[in-house]
Motif scaffolding. Structure first.
Motif, PDB file in Angstrom:
ATOM      1  N   ALA A 124      52.762  66.330 -44.508  1.00  0.00           N
ATOM      2  CA  ALA A 124      53.761  66.110 -45.850  1.00  0.00           C
ATOM      3  C   ALA A 124      53.533  64.546 -46.047  1.00  0.00           C
ATOM      4  O   ALA A 124      53.691  64.387 -47.350  1.00  0.00           O
ATOM      5  N   MET A 125      52.871  63.802 -45.258  1.00  0.00           N
ATOM      6  CA  MET A 125      52.659  62.353 -45.680  1.00  0.00           C
ATOM      7  C   MET A 125      51.227  62.061 -46.036  1.00  0.00           C
ATOM      8  O   MET A 125      51.159  60.855 -46.218  1.00  0.00           O
ATOM      9  N   ASP A 126      50.489  63.098 -46.025  1.00  0.00           N
ATOM     10  CA  ASP A 126      49.290  62.773 -46.333  1.00  0.00           C
ATOM     11  C   ASP A 126      48.573  61.841 -45.467  1.00  0.00           C
ATOM     12  O   ASP A 126      47.789  60.972 -45.981  1.00  0.00           O
ATOM     13  N   LEU A 127      48.658  61.945 -44.232  1.00  0.00           N
ATOM     14  CA  LEU A 127      47.916  60.921 -43.329  1.00  0.00           C
ATOM     15  C   LEU A 127      46.443  61.604 -42.914  1.00  0.00           C
ATOM     16  O   LEU A 127      46.206  62.725 -42.742  1.00  0.00           O
ATOM     17  N   LEU A 128      45.690  60.437 -42.800  1.00  0.00           N
ATOM     18  CA  LEU A 128      44.384  60.705 -42.350  1.00  0.00           C
ATOM     19  C   LEU A 128      44.416  61.073 -40.782  1.00  0.00           C
ATOM     20  O   LEU A 128      45.353  60.844 -39.884  1.00  0.00           O
ATOM     21  N   PRO A 158      47.789  57.327 -35.773  1.00  0.00           N
ATOM     22  CA  PRO A 158      48.616  58.125 -34.795  1.00  0.00           C
ATOM     23  C   PRO A 158      50.174  58.134 -35.583  1.00  0.00           C
ATOM     24  O   PRO A 158      50.538  57.278 -36.295  1.00  0.00           O
ATOM     25  N   ILE A 159      50.704  59.231 -35.181  1.00  0.00           N
ATOM     26  CA  ILE A 159      52.215  59.574 -35.017  1.00  0.00           C
ATOM     27  C   ILE A 159      52.946  59.548 -33.984  1.00  0.00           C
ATOM     28  O   ILE A 159      52.672  60.331 -32.723  1.00  0.00           O
ATOM     29  N   VAL A 160      53.862  58.600 -33.952  1.00  0.00           N
ATOM     30  CA  VAL A 160      54.727  58.533 -32.412  1.00  0.00           C
ATOM     31  C   VAL A 160      56.133  58.888 -32.886  1.00  0.00           C
ATOM     32  O   VAL A 160      56.549  58.711 -34.107  1.00  0.00           O
ATOM     33  N   GLU A 161      56.970  59.216 -31.909  1.00  0.00           N
ATOM     34  CA  GLU A 161      58.507  59.268 -31.902  1.00  0.00           C
ATOM     35  C   GLU A 161      59.183  58.457 -31.033  1.00  0.00           C
ATOM     36  O   GLU A 161      58.837  57.768 -30.209  1.00  0.00           O
ATOM     37  N   CYS A 162      60.389  57.861 -31.791  1.00  0.00           N
ATOM     38  CA  CYS A 162      61.012  56.958 -31.164  1.00  0.00           C
ATOM     39  C   CYS A 162      62.640  56.964 -31.294  1.00  0.00           C
ATOM     40  O   CYS A 162      62.902  57.430 -32.620  1.00  0.00           O
ATOM     41  N   ASP A 163      63.582  56.570 -30.676  1.00  0.00           N
ATOM     42  CA  ASP A 163      64.686  56.083 -31.063  1.00  0.00           C
ATOM     43  C   ASP A 163      64.834  54.760 -31.087  1.00  0.00           C
ATOM     44  O   ASP A 163      64.793  54.050 -30.296  1.00  0.00           O
ATOM     45  N   ALA A 164      65.147  54.179 -32.266  1.00  0.00           N
ATOM     46  CA  ALA A 164      65.119  52.677 -32.458  1.00  0.00           C
ATOM     47  C   ALA A 164      65.995  51.803 -31.777  1.00  0.00           C
ATOM     48  O   ALA A 164      65.752  50.592 -31.461  1.00  0.00           O
ATOM     49  N   ARG A 165      67.179  52.685 -31.228  1.00  0.00           N
ATOM     50  CA  ARG A 165      68.007  51.903 -30.517  1.00  0.00           C
ATOM     51  C   ARG A 165      67.710  51.713 -29.035  1.00  0.00           C
ATOM     52  O   ARG A 165      68.534  50.930 -28.440  1.00  0.00           O
ATOM     53  N   ASP A 166      66.904  52.619 -28.549  1.00  0.00           N
ATOM     54  CA  ASP A 166      66.342  52.582 -27.067  1.00  0.00           C
ATOM     55  C   ASP A 166      65.339  51.692 -27.078  1.00  0.00           C
ATOM     56  O   ASP A 166      63.987  51.914 -27.638  1.00  0.00           O
ATOM     57  N   ARG A 167      65.406  50.525 -26.140  1.00  0.00           N
ATOM     58  CA  ARG A 167      64.328  49.714 -26.126  1.00  0.00           C
ATOM     59  C   ARG A 167      62.944  49.916 -25.461  1.00  0.00           C
ATOM     60  O   ARG A 167      61.886  49.594 -26.060  1.00  0.00           O
ATOM     61  N   THR A 168      63.021  50.943 -24.463  1.00  0.00           N
ATOM     62  CA  THR A 168      62.026  51.519 -24.101  1.00  0.00           C
ATOM     63  C   THR A 168      60.973  52.041 -24.973  1.00  0.00           C
ATOM     64  O   THR A 168      59.764  52.135 -25.084  1.00  0.00           O
ATOM     65  N   GLU A 169      61.814  53.206 -25.798  1.00  0.00           N
ATOM     66  CA  GLU A 169      60.939  53.798 -26.626  1.00  0.00           C
ATOM     67  C   GLU A 169      60.261  53.172 -27.796  1.00  0.00           C
ATOM     68  O   GLU A 169      59.197  53.394 -28.293  1.00  0.00           O
ATOM     69  N   TYR A 187      59.941  68.397 -36.488  1.00  0.00           N
ATOM     70  CA  TYR A 187      58.892  68.859 -37.185  1.00  0.00           C
ATOM     71  C   TYR A 187      57.464  68.712 -36.280  1.00  0.00           C
ATOM     72  O   TYR A 187      57.655  67.619 -35.583  1.00  0.00           O
ATOM     73  N   SER A 188      56.603  69.347 -36.330  1.00  0.00           N
ATOM     74  CA  SER A 188      55.327  69.344 -35.684  1.00  0.00           C
ATOM     75  C   SER A 188      54.540  68.400 -36.390  1.00  0.00           C
ATOM     76  O   SER A 188      54.837  67.803 -37.437  1.00  0.00           O
ATOM     77  N   GLU A 189      53.710  67.619 -35.586  1.00  0.00           N
ATOM     78  CA  GLU A 189      52.867  66.493 -35.970  1.00  0.00           C
ATOM     79  C   GLU A 189      52.093  66.949 -37.056  1.00  0.00           C
ATOM     80  O   GLU A 189      51.886  66.189 -38.035  1.00  0.00           O
TER      81      GLU A 189
END
Length: 201
Positions: A159-163, A167-178, A151-153
């Motif tokens: 959808a989440m009614d954010l100000l 900030p919104i970021v993406e990550c793979d929780a399994r990936d240490r760097t991300e 989904y786009s930012e």
């Protein structure tokens, strides 16, 4: 889980700034996984095997492999540089454990809200709780699963009614760097807000 040798258990004497981070999110979004992927010490976990008592209460939709759940907290530590260390506290996701949040949140400089877009509606109450609990800075981290739809930012923010400033970021929780990048983004956001408030005052 990141294993640790004896040398990793102690902080270097140069550390001047310990920073507490709270990690929250709905049931099954990957909080325990994220703490485990970045922690330089063996994470403290309070997981219990899920039983039939949770049937009808904890939805496993989209989580066919989930067998355990956090009942108190996850704890990990990561040294960002020779002067800055993060202490990570992962809070349970189920509503019945939210009374623990207040103690875990005390002294935190910021909150990382982990969300699963396959079950985005589960995050609404979590975000509501943050708004009720004061002005602690937070960012939203979208945890990517293999079948996550993109989904786009703008769509996520609406959808989440954010100000706009959240900030919104993406990550793979399994990936240490991300996962590290998401935590660093939170620290940067909290630092910027703190500076802005000092200037305003």
């Amino acid at each position: 889980m990141v294993s640790a040798n004896s040398a990793d258990r102690y902080l270097p004497h140069t550390v001047q700034q310990p920073v507490k981070i709270l990690i929250v999110g709905a049931f099954g979004v990957g909080k325990t996984t994220l703490v485990g992927s970045v922690s330089e010490i063996r994470p403290l976990r309070t997981e219990e095997t899920m039983t039939e008592a949770g049937a009808g209460v904890d939805s496993l939709a989209g989580l066919p492999e989930k067998r355990t759940t956090t009942v108190a907290m996850d704890f990990g530590r990561i040294t960002l540089n020779e002067r800055l260390v993060l202490y990570l506290f992962g809070a349970p996701g189920q509503r019945r454990f939210w009374n623990l949040w207040e103690g875990l949140a005390e002294g935190a400089v910021g909150v990382l809200v982990l969300v699963d877009t396959r079950r985005l509606e589960d995050s609404f109450e979590v975000l509501d709780q943050l708004e009720l609990r004061g002005d602690t800075p937070f960012i939203v981290a979208v945890n990517r699963f293999p079948d996550t739809q993109h989904y786009s930012e703008q769509e996520l923010r609406q959808a989440m009614d954010l100000l706009p400033e959240t900030p919104i970021v993406e990550c793979d929780a399994r990936d240490r760097t991300e996962a590290m990048d998401a935590l660093i983004a939170l620290v940067q956001h909290a630092t910027e807000l703190s500076r802005a408030r000092k200037v305003a005052s």
